[in-house]
Design a protein around this motif. Structure first.
Motif, PDB file in Angstrom:
ATOM      1  N   MET A   1      94.887  60.834  72.504  1.00 55.42           N
ATOM      2  CA  MET A   1      95.382  60.676  73.671  1.00 55.42           C
ATOM      3  C   MET A   1      95.304  61.287  75.246  1.00 55.42           C
ATOM      4  N   SER A   2      94.949  62.989  74.660  1.00 55.73           N
ATOM      5  CA  SER A   2      94.505  63.485  75.399  1.00 55.73           C
ATOM      6  C   SER A   2      93.446  63.221  76.673  1.00 55.73           C
ATOM      7  N   THR A   3      93.174  62.303  76.393  1.00 57.43           N
ATOM      8  CA  THR A   3      92.280  61.963  77.338  1.00 57.43           C
ATOM      9  C   THR A   3      92.992  61.701  78.381  1.00 57.43           C
ATOM     10  N   PHE A  61      97.750  56.127  85.173  1.00 54.81           N
ATOM     11  CA  PHE A  61      98.831  57.341  84.988  1.00 54.81           C
ATOM     12  C   PHE A  61     100.064  57.403  84.643  1.00 54.81           C
ATOM     13  N   ASP A  62     101.534  56.046  84.462  1.00 56.18           N
ATOM     14  CA  ASP A  62     101.812  55.161  83.175  1.00 56.18           C
ATOM     15  C   ASP A  62     101.570  55.334  82.263  1.00 56.18           C
ATOM     16  N   LEU A  66     103.796  57.393  79.747  1.00 59.30           N
ATOM     17  CA  LEU A  66     104.776  57.409  78.855  1.00 59.30           C
ATOM     18  C   LEU A  66     104.158  57.433  77.190  1.00 59.30           C
ATOM     19  N   LEU A  67     103.611  57.620  77.157  1.00 61.37           N
ATOM     20  CA  LEU A  67     102.232  58.196  76.207  1.00 61.37           C
ATOM     21  C   LEU A  67     102.717  59.003  75.456  1.00 61.37           C
TER      22      LEU A  67
END
Length: 511
Positions: A1-3, A61-62, A66-67
């Protein structure tokens, strides 16, 4: 998720995409001589594609927000310095900016898709989409900018595109006059925004939104002055009293532009600015009270005017003014989060209503709703609402007429004082010179006969100038004497007896 989180560093692409689309459409307008039906799909595709690209990036981006949460502010280097204050390319990615930017891109994409059919075969089809792309870029900059200077760039882009599309039918005097009125009225808000930026540099030493909210250490006077500049800018942009009249004039543009400018997006820019500066405004209670008064009076004004409108778009725009006034009221009570949610829901609903406005006459089978009885019984109030409380006439006298008069005075000063001092030929001299040149080119001799005739004509002209235009020449005396004799003969012939004598002589000759 860092991507996903790293992808948020591409936020600068969001306003850049519609700017590139506007540049591409502008280049096609310059270098493509024909703009027929076969060129429309590409123009519309460039605009709607840019809006869709911005929307997809914002949805990405949203998802990242959220994550993994949001980084609040992303900075991409320095691009301007105001004295010792550095202005960076910073973008705010928080709970206010990301949802609003996503809504802006979504509504703009829908409106652009709608416009491709609605404006089919319009002569200025490319110009409309150019203005819409500029507006989308400006709105995205307003909501995503991390500092006041970058937001002001978007503020001006939205304003200039609004002016261009109000004057879409520029050949109509009404459209040009309304565009001028809106342009002049909004310059008041722009000046106030610039004042706020200047005061921020002077009192805070930074133009970043986070720094302007402050930590409560700013003096009361500095906080009040700083808040006053941005509040005035918000009041003008959102068409609150006493600057409400410009928004009704702005409906002169095509319906899709009315939907995104004054129905759903740009009219809420002032509310967004207040939400962005809530930390500063909470330090100034009297400014919060001003927001309550302005919002309440504007809501009442818009509600009364909406009740007496006879066309769909005017009724919708005054209803919009009423709702935005209530948002200002909420901001004045300190309920900024509620005002932000309210503005998002209202923007979506009002965009739908404006885009549906051209079809209302076909969809609605019953006559328009009559004026309420309580308003009809109050004739003075009904007349005042019908005349929009005469605020438009007052604004025209205070804004438009002085601006036009100032323009005429400056032009007269330039032509009659500045140009002679600089040695610049005056316009009338240039016209006379061009006319003389055109005359010389028109009357010219060609060939031997033509040149001889032209030389003979010039010789006769010199003789005429020598005989008639030089009063002291000796040859003028005989000519004057002959002229006096001719005048005497003419006077004699005008006498009745001499006239009868001439008639009798003529009869004798005939017989």
């Amino acid at each position: 998720m860092s991507t996903l989180t790293e992808s948020m560093r591409l936020v600068w692409l969001v306003p850049l995409l519609p700017l590139l689309a506007a540049a591409a459409i502008g280049m096609r307008m310059l270098f493509c001589r024909q703009h027929g039906d076969r060129h429309e799909p590409l123009t519309a595709g460039l605009a709607s594609g840019a809006a869709l690209g911005a929307l997809l990036l914002l949805l990405l981006f949203d998802l990242a927000a959220l994550l993994n949460g949001v980084p609040e502010t992303l900075r991409s280097g320095e691009w301007l310095a105001i004295g010792l204050t550095q202005v960076g390319l910073s973008f705010a990615l928080d709970a206010y900016s990301l949802p609003m930017a996503t809504l802006v891109a979504l509504i703009a994409w829908i409106a652009l898709r709608f416009s491709a059919t609605y404006l089919h075969r319009e002569r200025a089809f490319p110009r409309f989409f150019l203005g819409m792309c500029l507006f989308l870029a400006g709105m995205l900059l307003i909501v995503l900018a991390g500092n006041a200077v970058l937001a002001f760039v978007g503020w001006e882009l939205a304003g200039i595109s609004s002016w261009l599309l109000i004057a879409y039918a520029w050949e109509r005097p009404v459209a040009s006059a309304n565009a001028l009125f809106v342009f002049v009225a909004n310059r008041v808000g722009d000046a106030a925004f610039l004042l706020g930026i200047g005061l921020a540099v002077w009192s805070v030493g930074s133009v970043e939104w986070a720094a302007l909210s402050g930590d409560g250490t700013l003096s009361v006077v500095s906080a009040r002055l700083l808040a006053a500049g941005f509040v005035l800018a918000a009041v003008v942009k959102s068409a609150q009293l006493p600057f409400t009249p410009w928004i009704a004039r702005a409906l002169e543009g095509p319906t899709p532009s009315s939907a995104v400018f004054y129905g759903s997006l740009m009219v809420h820019a002032g509310v967004f600015l207040l939400c962005r500066l809530q930390g500063l405004l909470l330090q100034v209670p009297d400014m919060m009270l001003l927001l309550v008064v302005v919002g309440l009076t504007t809501a009442l004004y818009g509600g009364l005017c909406a009740l007496v409108q006879s066309d769909v778009k005017s009724a919708l725009i005054f209803s919009t003014v009423t709702q935005v006034g209530l948002m200002f009221l909420l901001c004045g009570f300190g309920l900024f989060w509620l005002a932000a949610c309210y503005s998002g829901l209202h923007a979506a609903w009002r965009a739908y209503q404006f885009l549906l406005a051209p079809s209302y006459m076909h969809l609605v089978r019953r006559p328009a709703r009559p004026v309420p009885n309580w308003l009809a019984r109050q004739s003075w109030l009904y007349s005042a609402a019908l005349q929009r409380f005469w605020i438009e006439a007052l604004a025209n006298s205070l804004l438009t007429r002085p601006t036009l008069a100032l323009g005429r005075d400056v032009r007269a000063l330039d032509e009659q004082v500045i140009d002679p001092l600089l040695g610049t030929p005056r316009a009338d001299h240039e016209v006379a010179k061009n006319h003389a040149t055109a005359t010389d080119e028109l009357i010219g001799g060609h060939g031997f006969a033509g040149r001889a005739l032209f030389a003979f004509a010039e010789w006769l002209q010199r003789i005429e100038n020598r005989l008639l235009l030089r009063g002291n020449d000796s040859m003028m005396k005989p000519l004057r004497r002959i002229g006096r004799y001719a005048d005497a003969i003419e006077l004699l012939l005008e006498q009745p007896r001499y006239l009868m004598l001439m008639v009798m002589a003529t009869m004798v000759v005939i017989l």
